[in-house]
Design a protein around this motif. Structure first.
Motif, PDB file in Angstrom:
ATOM      1  N   VAL A 197       0.827  -1.207   0.000  1.00  0.00           N
ATOM      2  CA  VAL A 197       0.000   0.000   0.000  1.00  0.00           C
ATOM      3  C   VAL A 197       0.865   1.262   0.000  1.00  0.00           C
ATOM      4  O   VAL A 197       0.551   2.239  -0.688  1.00  0.00           O
ATOM      5  CB  VAL A 197      -1.033  -0.010   1.151  1.00  0.00           C
ATOM      6  N   ILE A 198       1.961   1.249   0.710  1.00  0.00           N
ATOM      7  CA  ILE A 198       2.852   2.415   0.724  1.00  0.00           C
ATOM      8  C   ILE A 198       3.502   2.602  -0.642  1.00  0.00           C
ATOM      9  O   ILE A 198       3.560   3.721  -1.169  1.00  0.00           O
ATOM     10  CB  ILE A 198       3.920   2.275   1.836  1.00  0.00           C
ATOM     11  N   HIS A 199       3.960   1.530  -1.235  1.00  0.00           N
ATOM     12  CA  HIS A 199       4.597   1.603  -2.551  1.00  0.00           C
ATOM     13  C   HIS A 199       3.618   2.131  -3.601  1.00  0.00           C
ATOM     14  O   HIS A 199       3.956   3.017  -4.392  1.00  0.00           O
ATOM     15  CB  HIS A 199       5.117   0.214  -2.945  1.00  0.00           C
ATOM     16  N   PHE A 200       2.401   1.597  -3.591  1.00  0.00           N
ATOM     17  CA  PHE A 200       1.402   2.033  -4.557  1.00  0.00           C
ATOM     18  C   PHE A 200       0.987   3.482  -4.311  1.00  0.00           C
ATOM     19  O   PHE A 200       0.806   4.251  -5.250  1.00  0.00           O
ATOM     20  CB  PHE A 200       0.177   1.117  -4.515  1.00  0.00           C
ATOM     21  N   ALA A 201       0.857   3.859  -3.056  1.00  0.00           N
ATOM     22  CA  ALA A 201       0.454   5.231  -2.726  1.00  0.00           C
ATOM     23  C   ALA A 201       1.514   6.248  -3.142  1.00  0.00           C
ATOM     24  O   ALA A 201       1.181   7.360  -3.562  1.00  0.00           O
ATOM     25  CB  ALA A 201       0.165   5.350  -1.232  1.00  0.00           C
ATOM     26  N   GLN A 202       2.768   5.888  -3.038  1.00  0.00           N
ATOM     27  CA  GLN A 202       3.846   6.786  -3.475  1.00  0.00           C
ATOM     28  C   GLN A 202       3.799   7.003  -4.986  1.00  0.00           C
ATOM     29  O   GLN A 202       4.059   8.099  -5.465  1.00  0.00           O
ATOM     30  CB  GLN A 202       5.213   6.218  -3.086  1.00  0.00           C
ATOM     31  N   ALA A 203       3.458   5.964  -5.723  1.00  0.00           N
ATOM     32  CA  ALA A 203       3.480   6.039  -7.185  1.00  0.00           C
ATOM     33  C   ALA A 203       2.168   6.548  -7.776  1.00  0.00           C
ATOM     34  O   ALA A 203       2.172   7.197  -8.822  1.00  0.00           O
ATOM     35  CB  ALA A 203       3.784   4.661  -7.759  1.00  0.00           C
ATOM     36  N   LEU A 204       1.065   6.261  -7.119  1.00  0.00           N
ATOM     37  CA  LEU A 204      -0.261   6.618  -7.635  1.00  0.00           C
ATOM     38  C   LEU A 204      -0.916   7.586  -6.653  1.00  0.00           C
ATOM     39  O   LEU A 204      -1.794   7.234  -5.882  1.00  0.00           O
ATOM     40  CB  LEU A 204      -1.110   5.359  -7.821  1.00  0.00           C
ATOM     41  N   ARG A 205      -0.477   8.803  -6.699  1.00  0.00           N
ATOM     42  CA  ARG A 205      -0.886   9.811  -5.708  1.00  0.00           C
ATOM     43  C   ARG A 205      -2.332  10.269  -5.857  1.00  0.00           C
ATOM     44  O   ARG A 205      -2.882  10.879  -4.945  1.00  0.00           O
ATOM     45  CB  ARG A 205       0.060  11.001  -5.777  1.00  0.00           C
ATOM     46  N   ASN A 206      -2.954   9.976  -6.980  1.00  0.00           N
ATOM     47  CA  ASN A 206      -4.354  10.344  -7.161  1.00  0.00           C
ATOM     48  C   ASN A 206      -5.307   9.375  -6.469  1.00  0.00           C
ATOM     49  O   ASN A 206      -6.499   9.621  -6.380  1.00  0.00           O
ATOM     50  CB  ASN A 206      -4.711  10.407  -8.646  1.00  0.00           C
ATOM     51  N   ILE A 207      -4.763   8.264  -5.961  1.00  0.00           N
ATOM     52  CA  ILE A 207      -5.593   7.263  -5.296  1.00  0.00           C
ATOM     53  C   ILE A 207      -5.454   7.405  -3.782  1.00  0.00           C
ATOM     54  O   ILE A 207      -4.350   7.450  -3.251  1.00  0.00           O
ATOM     55  CB  ILE A 207      -5.188   5.839  -5.718  1.00  0.00           C
ATOM     56  N   THR A 208      -6.599   7.470  -3.103  1.00  0.00           N
ATOM     57  CA  THR A 208      -6.615   7.417  -1.646  1.00  0.00           C
ATOM     58  C   THR A 208      -6.817   5.959  -1.272  1.00  0.00           C
ATOM     59  O   THR A 208      -7.797   5.323  -1.679  1.00  0.00           O
ATOM     60  CB  THR A 208      -7.743   8.287  -1.069  1.00  0.00           C
ATOM     61  N   TRP A 209      -5.857   5.442  -0.523  1.00  0.00           N
ATOM     62  CA  TRP A 209      -5.819   4.026  -0.184  1.00  0.00           C
ATOM     63  C   TRP A 209      -6.336   3.776   1.226  1.00  0.00           C
ATOM     64  O   TRP A 209      -5.983   4.489   2.154  1.00  0.00           O
ATOM     65  CB  TRP A 209      -4.379   3.508  -0.267  1.00  0.00           C
ATOM     66  N   LEU A 210      -7.160   2.734   1.369  1.00  0.00           N
ATOM     67  CA  LEU A 210      -7.624   2.270   2.663  1.00  0.00           C
ATOM     68  C   LEU A 210      -7.077   0.856   2.854  1.00  0.00           C
ATOM     69  O   LEU A 210      -7.594  -0.099   2.277  1.00  0.00           O
ATOM     70  CB  LEU A 210      -9.150   2.258   2.744  1.00  0.00           C
ATOM     71  N   PRO A 211      -6.002   0.718   3.627  1.00  0.00           N
ATOM     72  CA  PRO A 211      -5.487  -0.622   3.895  1.00  0.00           C
ATOM     73  C   PRO A 211      -6.356  -1.332   4.920  1.00  0.00           C
ATOM     74  O   PRO A 211      -6.983  -0.686   5.772  1.00  0.00           O
ATOM     75  CB  PRO A 211      -4.079  -0.364   4.440  1.00  0.00           C
TER      76      PRO A 211
END
Length: 131
Positions: free
Chosen positions: A41-55
């Motif tokens: 989730v951290i890796h994806f959030a760093q690369a895809l900043r337009n997505i708000t992630w809920l782990p």
């Protein structure tokens, strides 16, 4: 922060697929079911900043690891992790409304969880998302 060798190995290939299938030009909401250590989730959030992630995670030790990653990286597009039992219908997932999500991601859960997690998740949740 826990670290899984498999997560390190597969985070870039999975990110590559996400980049191919996800709209990167508008804000999106994503639920990661069974976030494990929090590395993905951290890796994806760093690369895809337009997505708000809920782990999310069932295991309490993994929840603590996800929160340690959040504290370390301080990403504004990663929400606090929630406890989620994928064997339960989505109505028991902390008030998450299926229509509020643009993306549901699940990595490395099916092979280590009871069959009920897969059955409930696929039959109850995705039938609502994809009628």
């Amino acid at each position: 922060m826990l670290s899984a060798a498999a997560a390190e190995r597969n985070k870039d290939p999975i990110l590559s697929v996400l980049r191919d299938i996800v709209n990167t030009e508008r804000p999106l909401q994503a639920l990661e079911i069974s976030s494990g250590t929090g590395q993905h989730v951290i890796h994806f959030a760093q690369a895809l900043r337009n997505i708000t992630w809920l782990p999310s995670e069932y295991d309490r030790q993994s929840l603590a690891s996800i929160e340690a990653y959040r504290a370390h990286y301080q990403l504004h597009n990663v929400k606090p992790a929630i406890h989620l039992d994928a064997s339960q219908p989505h109505q028991y997932w902390g008030g998450i409304q299926p229509e509020s999500l643009d993306l549901v991601l699940n990595i490395n859960m099916i092979h280590i969880s009871p069959l009920s997690c897969t059955e409930v998740r696929l039959l109850n949740y995705f039938s609502i998302m994809c009628p």
